[in-house]
Structures are given as structure tokens and as C-alpha cells.
Design an enzyme around this catalytic site. Structure first.
Site, PDB file in Angstrom:
ATOM      1  CG  MET A 125     -77.775 -10.589  18.398  1.00  0.00           C
ATOM      2  SD  MET A 125     -78.348  -9.300  19.710  1.00  0.00           S
ATOM      3  CE  MET A 125     -78.000 -10.157  21.060  1.00  0.00           C
ATOM      4  CG  ASP A 184     -75.511 -11.379  14.881  1.00  0.00           C
ATOM      5  OD1 ASP A 184     -75.063 -11.567  13.937  1.00  0.00           O
ATOM      6  OD2 ASP A 184     -74.718 -11.111  15.967  1.00  0.00           O
ATOM      7  CD  GLU A 185     -74.857  -8.130  10.962  1.00  0.00           C
ATOM      8  OE1 GLU A 185     -75.083  -6.878  10.411  1.00  0.00           O
ATOM      9  OE2 GLU A 185     -74.706  -8.596  10.496  1.00  0.00           O
TER      10      GLU A 185
HETATM   11 MG   LIG Z   1     -73.319  -8.997  16.148  1.00  0.00          MG
END
Ligand SMILES: [Mg+2]
Length: 391
Positions: A10, A103-104
Site C-alpha cells: 500500500m 500493508d504488504e
Molecule cells: Mg507500504
């Protein structure tokens, strides 16, 4: 089947969540963390990065570089909520998801070109789904392995999509600086620099033995392989899923029972297919509906017997939806199965009609596996008559 691994990351995640939650912050330099004395920046929006602000920078320094920056406290609970939604979407795109952080993640999407027409369209659809549902952009890298996928996702940030194909492993990274190689820290980078190496390709043009002398056997071989774009590591989904669900966010809000039921039929087919692919059955069925003002409604029920049939999932969703207040302007619907049963437990309940149905689903699934998940779904949705099969 050629292996393809996707790395999704993200863009400026914490700052993006803040900008989605508070539209006044959009387009402005938002800095999450570093608001307190001696605090450190967690994430800076791209508007703030233009001033040289980056994560792990002391807040005082960030303030000096970007005095007009909007400093916000870290809201971990909120980021976790958004993260959960993103990972739910990941699970729809691949049965093998390896989270790297909030976020990954790595997704093994080998063979998904059958379902999504191409690797490129699979990646595009995932980006769109995330944006539509959360309002946040993701950058995606797709490559034959993890190492290259992670490099690729970083090449065109933000909102990037880079695909490295089989055969392009070595050329895709030849020009990159050595620091991009996984495992090359400052110390190793300095040693390589002293040997006259600047780019990844310099390693391959040099001598493996001098590399071994400088870095030791293990590191040298590791770098030699990476420089050729070789990485055999598998995507490791670290936990067994506790639930299987699909959610859909609609480009335009929907209302009316008939349309809602059509959507649930579509969701039931997706969830049913995924359950059967994993050879598990769910006893608890839940639905979720979110209205245009972001109010979320959920209902769930535990069935007397576990199921992986689209028809049962659909009927249950129908019953549960009727328990909700009358909703207009629905932006999201979701259907989830959980409370899984063991395969051994299932066979006890088999009767003739169920065996018949199971055979039918096996036939449907083999078609789906051959021609892509949507082939039968679409036919059924177009042909409204077929819907009667479920009521
Ligand atoms: Mg990120």
C-alpha cells in the site's frame, strides 16, 4: 504452469488512511507520528515526501523540512481495520498469501491468468478492488519470484504496476544499484563499492572467486544468484484461514431486494467455489452490508450441518439479509463461511441427494478450473431463469 508471485504494498499506508477518513487532508502534506517531542515519523504522505520527509525520521527534523506539515498521532486500531479488509481481498485473489507487514504481502498467483485472462488483468483488478473498497492506492510487482516481485512493486510507486516476465529475470535488474539486492546492507555495499561494483550487473561481470574472498562463500553465492534474478523461496501462508469470505464494493450504490439477492448469488458461488477448492465446509455463515454512509450491518447463523454448496450459502444469505432493517443505498455486500469442519466429520452425513449435488458441483468446478471461475457464474446471472434453482 509458470510460477508468478505478486508483491502488493500500500502507498503511504497510514497517511493514506488518514486522508481517506478526513477528506480535508487530501492533497496535503500529512505526517503520521513524530507529533510528540522526540517522536519519529511513521509514514509521510507523498505530498510531504516532496519536502524530503520520510519514515523513521525524527519529528523535529520533519518539522524543519516541512513546517506546514500536518502532524497526526498514530491510530493503530484504525489501520488494523483497513488492513483486515485488504487481506480479505488478497485471499480472494490467491489461496497462498504471505503477510509481510500490516500493508504488504506476497501472493502466489500462478495459474490465475486462467481466471483473470492475464497476469496483468489480475493485478489491475486487485488494484481496483482495493481502491474501490478502501480508497487507497496499492503498488504491485509481479515476477517469477519473491525477490523480483518486491523490487518490481517499488519501481513505479505510487500507484505502480510492474510485471517482470519469465526470461526477463536478469535484464530487469541489471541496471539497479547494488543496495537493492536483498541482504546487502551498508557494510556489504561498501565492500562491493571498493571492488568497483556499482550496479547489479557488475557482480555477474566480475569474478565469483574474488566475490567469495571479499564476502565469504555464503554471501557471495547468495548475491551471485540474486544478480541473476534467481530466488527459489515459496510464498508461505503462515496461518490456516479461519474463514473464507468474499466482499464486493459497488461502483454505484445498490438497493432493492432483487438486485441484492442477485449479488448474494454471485457471492455464494464465489465462496462455495473457494470452500470446495480448499476441501472444507463451513457451519457458520455471515453476511455484511455497508450503506453509503459507511454504517456496517452484520448477521450470522450456525447451521445444523456444515456446507460448501452455493445453494445453501445463497439461501442462508437470503434469510440473514431479511433480518436486517430495510437498507437503501448499499455500497458493499459480503458473505463469509467460518467454523470449518474436518473432512472425516463430513462423510457421516452423506445421503443420496447430497451425493448427487456433490457430483454436480464437482462437474461445475472442473469446468471452472478449466475455463476460469467466471464462466458459469456469468451464464447464470445472465439467465435469470436459472436463479429459480436456488429458491
Ligand atoms: Mg507500504
Amino acid at each position: 504452469m509458470k510460477r508468478y508471485i505478486m508483491h502488493v504494498d500500500m502507498d503511504a499506508f497510514f497517511a493514506s488512511v488518514e486522508q481517506v477518513d478526513n477528506p480535508e487532508l487530501r492533497g496535503k502534506p500529512v505526517i503520521v507520528g513524530g507529533d510528540k517531542a522526540r517522536g519519529v515519523v511513521c509514514t509521510a504522505s507523498y505530498e510531504a515526501r516532496k519536502y524530503g520527509v520520510h519514515s523513521a525520521m525524527p519529528g523535529i527534523q520533519a518539522k524543519r523540512l516541512c513546517p506546514q506539515g500536518i502532524f497526526l498521532p498514530v491510530r493503530h486500531e484504525r489501520y488494523k481495520q483497513v488492513s483486515a479488509e485488504i487481506f480479505t481481498i488478497f485471499a480472494e485473489f490467491s489461496p497462498k498469501v504471505e503477510p509481510l507487514s500490516i500493508d504488504e504481502a506476497f501472493l502466489d498467483i500462478s495459474g490465475m491468468d486462467k481466471i483473470y485472462k492475464s497476469i496483468n488483468s489480475c493485478a489491475r483488478q486487485l488494484k481496483e478492488r482495493i481502491l474501490l473498497q478502501t480508497g487507497i492506492h496499492a503498488s504491485i510487482g509481479v515476477a517469477p519470484n519473491k525477490f523480483l516481485a518486491k523490487i518490481a512493486s517499488d519501481l513505479k510507486k505510487p500507484d505502480g504496476l510492474v510485471i517482470i516476465r519469465h526470461g526477463q529475470e536478469q535484464s530487469s535488474i541489471a541496471q539497479l544499484p547494488l543496495g537493492k539486492l536483498w541482504g546487502v546492507g551498508q557494510k556489504t555495499a561498501l565492500k562491493l563499492h571498493n571492488m568497483g561494483y556499482r550496479q547489479v550487473k557488475d557482480i555477474l561481470q566480475g569474478n565469483i572467486n574474488s566475490l567469495k574472498n571479499a564476502l565469504g562463500e555464503k554471501t557471495a553465492v547468495h548475491l551471485w544468484q540474486l544478480a541473476q534474478g534467481i530466488d527459489e523461496r515459496e510464498v508461505e501462508s503462515s496461518h490456516i484461514a479461519k474463514s473464507i469470505g468474499n466482499e464486493e464494493t459497488y461502483a454505484e450504490d445498490i438497493s432493492g431486494e432483487e438486485i441484492v439477492m442477485e449479488k448474494f448469488l454471485h457471492l455464494a458461488e464465489k465462496v462455495g467455489w473457494r470452500l470446495r477448492q480448499k476441501q472444507i465446509k463451513a457451519r457458520t455463515i455471515s453476511i455484511k452490508a455497508r450503506t453509503d454512509d459507511f454504517t456496517t450491518y452484520t448477521r450470522s447463523i450456525t447451521l445444523p450441518e456444515s456446507t460448501d454448496f452455493d445453494s445453501v450459502l445463497y439461501k442462508t444469505a437470503q434469510t440473514l439479509f431479511k433480518q436486517l432493517p430495510v437498507l437503501n443505498k448499499i455500497r458493499l455486500l459480503g458473505l463469509t463461511g467460518s467454523n470449518f469442519t474436518e473432512p472425516a466429520e463430513m462423510s457421516l452425513f452423506n445421503d443420496v441427494s447430497k451425493i448427487k449435488q456433490e457430483k454436480l458441483y464437482k462437474a461445475i468446478d472442473s469446468l471452472k478450473n478449466k475455463f476460469g471461475e467466471n464462466i458459469i457464474t456469468k451464464a447464470k446471472l445472465i439467465n435469470r431463469q436459472k436463479k429459480d434453482d436456488y429458491s
